[in-house]
Design a protein around this motif. Structure first.
Motif, PDB file in Angstrom:
ATOM      1  N   UNK A 216       0.834  -1.208   0.000  1.00 11.85           N
ATOM      2  CA  UNK A 216       0.000   0.000   0.000  1.00 11.85           C
ATOM      3  C   UNK A 216       0.863   1.250   0.000  1.00 11.85           C
ATOM      4  N   UNK A 217       0.386   2.276  -0.681  1.00 13.33           N
ATOM      5  CA  UNK A 217       1.112   3.533  -0.810  1.00 13.33           C
ATOM      6  C   UNK A 217       0.275   4.698  -0.264  1.00 13.33           C
ATOM      7  N   UNK A 218       0.925   5.776   0.147  1.00  7.49           N
ATOM      8  CA  UNK A 218       0.167   6.959   0.580  1.00  7.49           C
ATOM      9  C   UNK A 218      -0.664   7.556  -0.552  1.00  7.49           C
ATOM     10  N   UNK A 219      -0.144   7.466  -1.767  1.00  9.74           N
ATOM     11  CA  UNK A 219      -0.809   8.018  -2.946  1.00  9.74           C
ATOM     12  C   UNK A 219      -0.361   7.183  -4.141  1.00  9.74           C
ATOM     13  N   UNK A 220      -1.165   7.061  -5.188  1.00  8.86           N
ATOM     14  CA  UNK A 220      -0.750   6.263  -6.347  1.00  8.86           C
ATOM     15  C   UNK A 220       0.622   6.688  -6.859  1.00  8.86           C
ATOM     16  N   UNK A 221       1.451   5.718  -7.213  1.00 13.17           N
ATOM     17  CA  UNK A 221       2.832   5.978  -7.643  1.00 13.17           C
ATOM     18  C   UNK A 221       3.042   5.435  -9.047  1.00 13.17           C
ATOM     19  N   UNK A 222       3.598   6.286  -9.902  1.00 12.95           N
ATOM     20  CA  UNK A 222       3.986   5.871 -11.249  1.00 12.95           C
ATOM     21  C   UNK A 222       5.501   5.759 -11.319  1.00 12.95           C
ATOM     22  N   UNK A 223       5.970   4.619 -11.791  1.00 12.53           N
ATOM     23  CA  UNK A 223       7.405   4.406 -11.952  1.00 12.53           C
ATOM     24  C   UNK A 223       7.687   4.114 -13.419  1.00 12.53           C
ATOM     25  N   UNK A 224       8.746   4.699 -13.940  1.00 14.56           N
ATOM     26  CA  UNK A 224       9.115   4.476 -15.324  1.00 14.56           C
ATOM     27  C   UNK A 224      10.549   3.995 -15.443  1.00 14.56           C
ATOM     28  N   UNK A 225      10.763   2.983 -16.266  1.00 22.98           N
ATOM     29  CA  UNK A 225      12.110   2.451 -16.505  1.00 22.98           C
ATOM     30  C   UNK A 225      12.412   2.642 -17.985  1.00 22.98           C
ATOM     31  N   UNK A 226      13.427   3.430 -18.292  1.00 18.84           N
ATOM     32  CA  UNK A 226      13.749   3.773 -19.681  1.00 18.84           C
ATOM     33  C   UNK A 226      15.106   3.204 -20.068  1.00 18.84           C
ATOM     34  N   UNK A 227      15.191   2.485 -21.203  1.00 16.85           N
ATOM     35  CA  UNK A 227      16.464   1.895 -21.623  1.00 16.85           C
ATOM     36  C   UNK A 227      17.485   2.901 -22.125  1.00 16.85           C
ATOM     37  N   UNK A 228      17.098   4.166 -22.263  1.00 15.48           N
ATOM     38  CA  UNK A 228      18.038   5.185 -22.711  1.00 15.48           C
ATOM     39  C   UNK A 228      17.311   6.445 -23.131  1.00 15.48           C
ATOM     40  N   UNK A 229      18.052   7.519 -23.398  1.00 13.15           N
ATOM     41  CA  UNK A 229      17.429   8.755 -23.887  1.00 13.15           C
ATOM     42  C   UNK A 229      16.667   8.479 -25.181  1.00 13.15           C
ATOM     43  N   UNK A 230      15.498   9.087 -25.330  1.00 10.40           N
ATOM     44  CA  UNK A 230      14.680   8.854 -26.514  1.00 10.40           C
ATOM     45  C   UNK A 230      13.678   7.743 -26.336  1.00 10.40           C
ATOM     46  N   UNK A 231      13.662   7.140 -25.137  1.00  9.97           N
ATOM     47  CA  UNK A 231      12.687   6.095 -24.853  1.00  9.97           C
ATOM     48  C   UNK A 231      11.282   6.678 -24.859  1.00  9.97           C
ATOM     49  N   UNK A 232      10.309   5.838 -25.158  1.00 13.49           N
ATOM     50  CA  UNK A 232       8.914   6.276 -25.135  1.00 13.49           C
ATOM     51  C   UNK A 232       8.429   6.543 -23.718  1.00 13.49           C
TER      52      UNK A 232
ATOM     53  N   UNK B 221      -0.790  10.706   4.136  1.00 20.46           N
ATOM     54  CA  UNK B 221      -1.725   9.997   3.283  1.00 20.46           C
ATOM     55  C   UNK B 221      -2.275  10.957   2.224  1.00 20.46           C
ATOM     56  N   UNK B 222      -2.334  10.501   0.995  1.00 16.92           N
ATOM     57  CA  UNK B 222      -2.801  11.285  -0.161  1.00 16.92           C
ATOM     58  C   UNK B 222      -1.776  12.311  -0.644  1.00 16.92           C
ATOM     59  N   UNK B 223      -0.551  12.260  -0.102  1.00 25.25           N
ATOM     60  CA  UNK B 223       0.482  13.203  -0.527  1.00 25.25           C
ATOM     61  C   UNK B 223       1.298  12.562  -1.661  1.00 25.25           C
ATOM     62  N   UNK B 224       1.218  13.092  -2.885  1.00 22.13           N
ATOM     63  CA  UNK B 224       1.976  12.494  -3.991  1.00 22.13           C
ATOM     64  C   UNK B 224       3.480  12.659  -3.791  1.00 22.13           C
ATOM     65  N   UNK B 225       4.244  11.896  -4.537  1.00 20.59           N
ATOM     66  CA  UNK B 225       5.701  11.891  -4.356  1.00 20.59           C
ATOM     67  C   UNK B 225       6.292  13.277  -4.585  1.00 20.59           C
ATOM     68  N   UNK B 226       5.820  13.993  -5.630  1.00 20.21           N
ATOM     69  CA  UNK B 226       6.411  15.304  -5.912  1.00 20.21           C
ATOM     70  C   UNK B 226       6.172  16.275  -4.755  1.00 20.21           C
ATOM     71  N   UNK B 227       4.993  16.209  -4.126  1.00 18.03           N
ATOM     72  CA  UNK B 227       4.710  17.092  -2.994  1.00 18.03           C
ATOM     73  C   UNK B 227       5.541  16.688  -1.779  1.00 18.03           C
TER      74      UNK B 227
END
Length: 701
Positions: free
Chosen positions: A587-603, A664-670
């Motif tokens: 469980x997380x305080x707020x929904x979390x998006x994680x991105x893994x990119x193989x290099x610059x220019x990744x989608x 709780x409800x505090x997103x990662x950026x905040x």
């Protein structure tokens, strides 16, 4: 001891507000010089429509008269246009040849009316509506001519049209959108406003695009792209503003649409700052008073060497009285993924309320006819509150009175006349004021545009109730901001609640008993606070008190199969799968998006994710605190890991630290902004703490 010289280019509302704040903080720090291109002291540009409508004179809208400048030893140079800044020599030069050295320079050059590229704009009797001189010209035209067209159906265009009606002219508003004030209102509220304005004598031509202004040397009318025509002897253009950046651009100061500033209003040139409509912060330039005043306060504290929060941008809102009709708009009122949370229309009373949400969070609001809830709704929008907080609670006080109580003591209520809550409350208590009109007479609050009148009325009720319940009606200024309560069931903020719950670990398991010991106002809590309490208890010791969801769903890990041209043979898919498996049920305080990119220019862009991992020549770069929605924010670099295992460990440590320390409800950026990114990075790069966090996570799952 000699004082530093502070020079302000621009005598408008934003620049002078900053000067007022400096005088209040450190009156002896600077020798202050202000240059303004109009031949008069600082006045309230918002009130021009009231001058045009005959409700006020020029003197009525003066914010600071000549004596104010003299009393504070400010040298005001009026009628002077600055055309050059020598950033190396640290001096400015005006068109008339005056030169002025500076130690610190503030650019408060404001904006000018945007003039669309329509043929005929240079004809006589075609004008904009921006200054007191424009009011005078329109008044003069009304003595000879009767038919006027206003191009632009936003707030300024409607106010101009209302002024023309007062002057005895026929006013037709021409708008290229299907309904008026389309940036602040939805179609229903706009239709209600249009009906009211039509009752006052205004006419409208909607979804019309002007092809040219007809007539030889003087305006005779408008020709539209559909071939239709409109007769008009006077044409007013009110389609928007354009930040005044030419001076900065010529002087080598970084500009985009406006002058680029950071969170402390600093430009790219040392000792030069920008504030107001001419400033661009995080890609946005504001044209409303409240954000400009917020910027001025931050800049003043910065220049006075005082500790200050960064300016992080503003939620746009308008609380207005459009031709006698109360209108409120805040946040996002349209866009992809936006849904209606509340919609209520009272045709008899002529009121309308709509609250919008996205992903379960309050994102925008519109009020028409009755704006008493405006401040309360604005607070929900500003903190992205859960929609559950919109539900009425039995026995809850009036929302407007709750907003009045929550408003900080020194917060400005009346931006037009710079009147704070403290001033209003003190006047009510000491002078025994009973009505909003009496408050207006004594303090000037709501005496200009009238947009703050609902809050004035709420403060009146709040102060009387405070006194009746044994209070004095006068509040002390707190040493630090009062934390926002978790919900209406309690006065506790998140920090206090977490601390008290931590003391209850291993002692209590019954929710009603927990709430009783916390001094909760309700036996079983509400839809807002129950998930908060369950989540905090679960983080402390893995305990689930009952079957309610104790946190948000686990993280969503994204990566792409597309291998960019510049890649480093990293196994992005494998790393993504490893992280997904580790965090899938946590469980997380707020929904979390994680991105893994193989290099610059990744989608998948790793830089605008809550947690982002980007393959690089050195291994993996790990970022945190990015934000992909508007306004886009780039995450900060936590560190670089050589192997997938090390990258996974650092990213996981960050997530576990977030779980343990976020509200709780505090997103990662905040969360990163509240704790400070540097502090988070230094904490997480401690090898021993990483191991402890990993052990805590393992115990939780």
């Amino acid at each position: 001891m000699s004082r530093s010289k502070l020079v302000i280019i621009g005598n408008g509302m934003a620049g002078v507000k900053c000067v007022e704040e400096i005088i209040a903080l450190e009156p002896d720090t600077y020798e202050i010089v202000i240059y303004g291109n109009e031949p008069r002291p600082n006045y309230n540009r918002i009130m021009l429509s009231k001058v045009l409508q005959g409700e006020h004179s020029l003197q009525d809208i003066i914010i600071n008269d000549w004596t104010w400048y003299a009393e504070h030893h400010i040298r005001l140079c009026t009628g002077e246009t600055v055309h050059r800044i020598d950033t190396r020599g640290k001096y400015i030069e005006t068109e008339s040849g005056l030169k002025e050295t500076y130690d610190v320079l503030i650019l408060a050059t404001g904006s000018s009316p945007f003039i669309p590229p329509i043929p005929g704009m240079d004809k006589e009797r075609v004008m904009s509506f921006r200054t007191i001189d424009d009011c005078t010209r329109m008044s003069d035209y009304s003595k000879t001519y009767r038919k006027a067209a206003v191009i632009g159906g936003g707030l300024l265009g409607l106010e101009a049209a209302r002024g023309l009606l007062h002057l005895g002219m026929e006013a037709v508003v021409v708008h290229n959108a299907p309904y008026i004030m389309n940036r602040q209102l939805d179609q229903k509220a706009a239709a209600m406003l249009q009906q009211e304005l039509e009752g006052q004598g205004m006419s409208f031509l909607l979804s019309k695009n002007t092809q040219k202004i007809t007539g030889r040397s003087q305006a005779q009318g408008l020709l539209f792209t559909d071939g239709s025509k409109l007769e008009a002897q006077v044409v007013i253009v009110a389609v928007g503003i354009r930040p005044n950046v030419d001076l900065a651009r010529r002087s080598g100061i970084a500009t985009n649409r406006a002058i680029v500033v950071d969170d402390y209003m600093r430009t790219n040139v040392p000792d030069i700052y920008a504030v107001g409509e001419c400033a661009e912060h995080r890609g946005i330039s504001y044209g409303l008073v409240a954000p400009l005043y917020e910027q001025g306060k931050v800049l003043a504290r910065t220049l006075c060497g005082r500790e200050t929060h960064e300016y992080k941008g503003s939620i746009p809102y308008s609380q207005l009285k459009v031709s006698g009709v109360d209108v409120f708009s805040a946040g996002e009122i349209s866009g992809e993924g936006m849904q209606t949370a509340i919609q209520h229309l009272d045709g008899i009373q002529g009121t309308y309320k709509k609250v919008l949400m996205k992903a379960g969070k309050v994102r925008g609001a519109i009020l028409f006819g009755d704006t008493a809830e405006g401040t309360a709704l604005l607070g929900l929008v500003q903190r992205g509150a859960d929609v559950a907080e919109l539900a009425p609670h039995e026995g809850a006080p009036d929302p407007a009175e709750m907003a009045a109580a929550a408003l900080p003591t020194q917060e400005t209520v009346c931006a037009c006349n710079n009147v704070t809550k403290a001033t209003i409350v003190k006047a009510i208590q000491e002078q025994g004021l009973e009505t909003a009109d009496q408050v207006k007479e004594q303090t000037k609050a709501s005496g200009s545009c009238g947009g703050c009148r609902p809050m004035v009325a709420a403060l009146l009720k709040y102060t009387h109730n405070l006194k009746n319940n044994g209070g004095t009606g006068v509040e002390a200024v707190p040493d630090k901001p009062v934390p926002m309560p978790v919900c209406s069931c309690t006065e506790l903020g998140h920090a206090e609640l977490k601390e008290m719950l931590a003391d209850m670990v291993d002692r209590e398991t019954d929710l009603p008993l927990i709430l009783q010991q916390l001094g909760w106002g309700t036996e079983h809590g509400c839809a807002v606070c129950r998930p908060v309490i369950h989540y905090y208890l679960q983080v402390f010791d893995g305990r689930i008190v009952d079957q309610e969801i104790e946190g948000h769903s686990a993280i969503q890990v994204r990566w792409d199969d597309h291998i960019p041209q510049l890649s480093y043979a990293r196994n992005a898919g494998g790393l993504a799968a490893q992280l997904q498996a580790r965090w899938i049920d946590v469980a997380m305080p707020s929904p979390v998006n994680m991105g893994v990119a193989p290099g610059p220019g990744s989608l998948v862009s790793a830089l605008v994710q809550d947690i982002g991992l980007l393959a690089s020549p050195a291994g993996w770069e790990i970022y945190a605190g990015g934000h992909a929605e508007h306004p886009v924010k780039q995450g900060g670099l936590l560190g670089v890991a050589e192997t997938e295992m090390q990258a996974s460990a650092l990213a996981s440590a960050c997530l576990q630290w977030y779980r343990q320390t976020a509200w709780y409800d505090e997103p990662v950026w905040a969360w990163t902004e509240r704790l400070g990114f540097v502090s988070i990075r230094e904490t997480l790069l401690d090898d021993q703490l990483q191991k402890e966090l990993a052990a805590t996570l393992q115990a939780d799952i």
